[in-house]
Structures are given as structure tokens and as C-alpha cells.
Write an enzyme that holds these catalytic residues in place. Structure first.
Site, short mmCIF file in Angstrom:
data_model
loop_
_atom_site.label_atom_id
_atom_site.label_comp_id
_atom_site.label_asym_id
_atom_site.label_seq_id
_atom_site.Cartn_x
_atom_site.Cartn_y
_atom_site.Cartn_z
N ASP A 105 -3.43 3.50 -6.37
CA ASP A 105 -2.73 2.84 -7.35
C ASP A 105 -2.85 3.10 -8.81
OD1 ASP A 105 -5.09 1.47 -7.81
OD2 ASP A 105 -4.92 0.02 -6.26
N HIS A 120 -7.90 10.34 -2.26
CA HIS A 120 -6.59 10.35 -1.27
C HIS A 120 -5.45 10.56 -2.13
CE1 HIS A 120 -8.90 7.84 2.05
NE2 HIS A 120 -9.09 9.36 1.88
N CYS A 149 14.44 16.04 -4.86
CA CYS A 149 14.27 16.88 -6.10
C CYS A 149 15.59 17.61 -6.82
CB CYS A 149 13.35 17.93 -5.90
SG CYS A 149 13.13 19.26 -6.95
N SER A 190 -13.65 -0.47 3.58
CA SER A 190 -14.34 -0.87 5.12
C SER A 190 -15.47 0.31 5.45
CB SER A 190 -13.30 -0.95 5.93
OG SER A 190 -12.52 0.13 5.76
N ALA A 233 -14.64 -8.81 -5.22
CA ALA A 233 -14.87 -7.70 -6.35
C ALA A 233 -14.84 -8.53 -7.66
CB ALA A 233 -14.16 -6.50 -6.27
P1 OAD Z 1 -9.61 -1.13 4.22
O1 OAD Z 1 -8.39 -1.96 4.17
O2 OAD Z 1 -10.15 -0.35 5.46
O3 OAD Z 1 -10.81 -2.15 3.74
C1 OAD Z 1 -11.01 -3.03 2.63
C2 OAD Z 1 -12.15 -3.24 2.54
O4 OAD Z 1 -11.97 -4.65 1.37
C3 OAD Z 1 -12.68 -4.42 3.52
O5 OAD Z 1 -14.03 -3.94 4.07
C4 OAD Z 1 -12.51 -5.81 3.09
O6 OAD Z 1 -13.48 -6.71 3.45
C5 OAD Z 1 -12.60 -5.51 1.70
N1 OAD Z 1 -11.96 -6.67 0.81
C6 OAD Z 1 -11.20 -7.44 0.98
N2 OAD Z 1 -10.78 -8.24 -0.31
C7 OAD Z 1 -11.68 -7.71 -1.00
C8 OAD Z 1 -12.08 -8.04 -2.28
N3 OAD Z 1 -11.10 -9.25 -2.83
N4 OAD Z 1 -12.94 -7.56 -2.98
C9 OAD Z 1 -13.75 -6.62 -2.39
N5 OAD Z 1 -13.54 -6.41 -1.10
C10 OAD Z 1 -12.57 -6.86 -0.42
O7 OAD Z 1 -9.33 -0.25 2.83
P2 OAD Z 1 -10.31 1.27 2.65
O8 OAD Z 1 -11.57 1.15 2.89
O9 OAD Z 1 -9.77 1.54 1.35
O10 OAD Z 1 -6.16 6.14 3.64
O11 OAD Z 1 -9.50 2.11 3.57
C11 OAD Z 1 -9.79 3.62 3.29
C12 OAD Z 1 -8.59 4.50 3.71
O12 OAD Z 1 -7.89 3.96 5.11
C13 OAD Z 1 -7.40 4.13 2.67
O13 OAD Z 1 -7.66 5.04 1.56
C14 OAD Z 1 -6.31 4.73 3.61
C15 OAD Z 1 -6.35 3.98 4.86
O14 OAD Z 1 -5.84 4.26 5.94
C16 OAD Z 1 -5.27 6.84 3.79
O15 OAD Z 1 -4.17 6.46 3.89
C17 OAD Z 1 -5.51 8.35 3.99
#
Ligand code: OAD
Length: 248
Positions: A105, A120, A149, A190, A233
Site C-alpha cells: 500500500d 511483495h 498498455c 500473522s 499498532a
Molecule cells: P495477515 O492478514 O495474515 O495478518 C494480519 C495480522 O495483523 C494478524 O496477526 C492480526 O492479528 C494483526 N492485526 C490485526 N489488526 C491489527 C492492528 N490494528 N494492529 C496490529 N496488528 C493487527 O497479514 P500478513 O501477515 O501481512 O501475501 O499476510 C502476509 C501475506 O499473506 C500478505 O503479504 C499477502 C497475504 O496472502 C501475498 O498476497 C503474496
């Protein structure tokens, strides 16, 4: 919670070279939903189908319609929250050197962080599947899907779909950053998607302190991270700064 906040503030004050690994959770307070859990994007859209490059190659209009268009709209409207701003302030204070983000983002750069590794890719650019031209997403005409394009090739977001590798440079730089930090802040991920989730392991093996900020436990909690500061956060970052400002 208060103990953990004080501990995190003291550890950050003592750090000379901190690195952050961030995930979708840090942008939740900016109005972008996470992928997993309640209200997550993957609840509505199957990642193995619509997040996959093979589906995009077969049915680009459908993937644009179901996944990319909505995400683009959310990202267009989103602005950095106190979580992003806190990381930018840590850089200003010369504590934080690098942000490794799984997010597409661009909110860390908007908040002011200058060394952001986009693990990513990002949503700000589109790439032509035929000629490879890169076009800013803001200038992409999405009135007809898929957008095309000038050469008529299909435009795809410059992000990493499932089934694709992490950009070589991002992978190399992230591993280096993880291996050379004395503290890693793991915010809003996560930690279930590899190889991003391995970066805190590299940091730990290099004797760095690993601190998680997340409302929930993750597979890293206790196994890899030294401790978890539980909460959203932005809220946690503001509480840490209230303590950190007394120490600096
Ligand atoms: P996830 O959606 O898997 O995890 C989000 C995490 O943020 C969870 O552990 C929540 O508990 C936490 N969370 C929720 N609200 C929050 C807040 N206000 N402050 C802090 N933490 C909070 O997202 P990612 O770990 O980023 O990849 O997922 C990893 C990858 O999986 C992404 O980059 C994407 C996805 O599939 C691709 O698309 C290649």
C-alpha cells in the site's frame, strides 16, 4: 501491558540499529482490512484461486474485478496511521534503519520512512505482461477490465502473486537487514507466509531482540520473539512513544 510498553521503550532506546517487519495489521487502522481472520480479505476471496498468478494469466478481467479493483480503491483512500507514523519517527530518531514490509500500500513511504523493502511488491505501479512497461496505477484506465498498455498487453499490478518468487533484490536486502539489526519490531503480521516470516528467525539467530506488536499471538510468539506487546499498532506505538520520550 504497561510493563511490556515500558520494556519495549527501554529496548528501543538502547537499540542502535533496529529493523521493522510489517504486515497487513499495521494498515488496519488506515481502513485496509487484513488478509486473514474475521473480516479478512481471504474470507471473501479464495487466495489460492484469485491470489494466484496462474488464474490471473488465464482470467485477468475476473481477477481485476474480484480482487484488484477493490484493493486499489481502498489503497487510494488510505493514509498513514499512528503505527506508520511511529515507525517514521523512529527513523527520524536514528533508531530504525529499515522497514521490510509485506504490504503493497505504500503507506510507510507516505509516512516518511526512506528505506522500505517491499517484499511483495506494490500497488502503485502496473506492469505490462507483454512489453514490460511500467505505468503508475493512478494513470491506469480501469473503465474497461483488464486495463491495457499502449501495446495492448494486459496490465498487472507490480506485486507478488502466489506462485511467483520474491523479487531478488528485496529478498537479498531483507536478509541482510535482518542479519544486521540489533532489534527487530514485528508489527501486524500473522507470520504464516514464507519467506517473510523467516526474517525474524534470521534476526534472532544474529542475536537481535525480537519484539512483536499485534493484538493476537502468532507462531513467532515465545518461539522466536522475546515478547509480544498486545494491541493495535497505532495505539501501542503511541503508548511506547509516551515512555520513549522520557528516556531520550
Ligand atoms: P495477515 O492478514 O495474515 O495478518 C494480519 C495480522 O495483523 C494478524 O496477526 C492480526 O492479528 C494483526 N492485526 C490485526 N489488526 C491489527 C492492528 N490494528 N494492529 C496490529 N496488528 C493487527 O497479514 P500478513 O501477515 O501481512 O501475501 O499476510 C502476509 C501475506 O499473506 C500478505 O503479504 C499477502 C497475504 O496472502 C501475498 O498476497 C503474496
Amino acid at each position: 501491558m504497561d510493563d511490556m510498553i515500558r520494556k519495549a521503550a527501554a529496548d528501543l532506546a538502547a537499540s542502535r540499529h533496529a529493523v521493522a517487519l510489517t504486515g497487513a495489521g499495521i494498515s488496519v487502522e488506515s481502513g485496509i482490512p487484513p488478509f486473514r481472520g474475521k473480516g479478512g480479505l481471504w474470507e471473501k476471496v479464495d487466495p489460492m484461486v484469485f491470489g494466484n498468478i496462474e488464474t490471473f494469466e488465464r482470467e485477468p478481467a475476473k481477477v481485476w474485478e474480484v480482487l484488484i479493483k477493490d484493493l486499489k480503491e481502498l489503497v487510494d483512500q488510505a493514509r498513514p496511521n499512528d503505527g506508520h507514523k511511529g515507525l517514521a519517527r523512529l527513523e527520524e530518531l536514528r533508531i530504525l534503519k529499515t522497514v521490510i514490509t509485506q504490504n503493497v500500500d505504500g503507506l510507510h513511504q507516505m509516512a516518511g520512512n526512506t528505506d522500505v523493502i517491499e517484499f511483495h511488491g506494490n500497488c502503485a505501479w502496473q506492469r505490462c505482461m507483454d512489453c514490460g512497461s511500467r505505468i503508475p496505477t493512478a494513470e491506469t484506465d480501469i473503465s474497461r477490465l483488464p486495463p491495457r498498455c499502449k501495446c495492448n498487453g494486459v496490465l498487472r499490478p507490480d506485486w507478488v502473486f502466489f506462485g511467483e518468487s520474491i523479487p531478488v533484490n528485496a529478498m537479498h536486502r531483507a536478509r541482510q537487514a535482518a542479519a544486521s539489526c540489533d532489534l527487530m519490531l514485528v508489527v501486524g503480521t500473522s507470520a504464516v507466509v514464507q519467506p517473510a516470516a523467516y526474517m525474524p528467525v534470521i534476526a534472532k539467530q544474529s542475536n537481535a531482540k525480537v519484539i512483536e506488536i499485534n493484538p493476537q499471538r502468532t507462531p513467532l510468539t515465545r518461539n522466536v520473539s522475546d515478547y509480544l506487546v498486545k494491541g493495535p499498532a497505532g495505539e501501542v506505538m503511541n503508548a511506547i512513544f509516551a515512555e520513549l520520550d522520557k528516556l531520550l
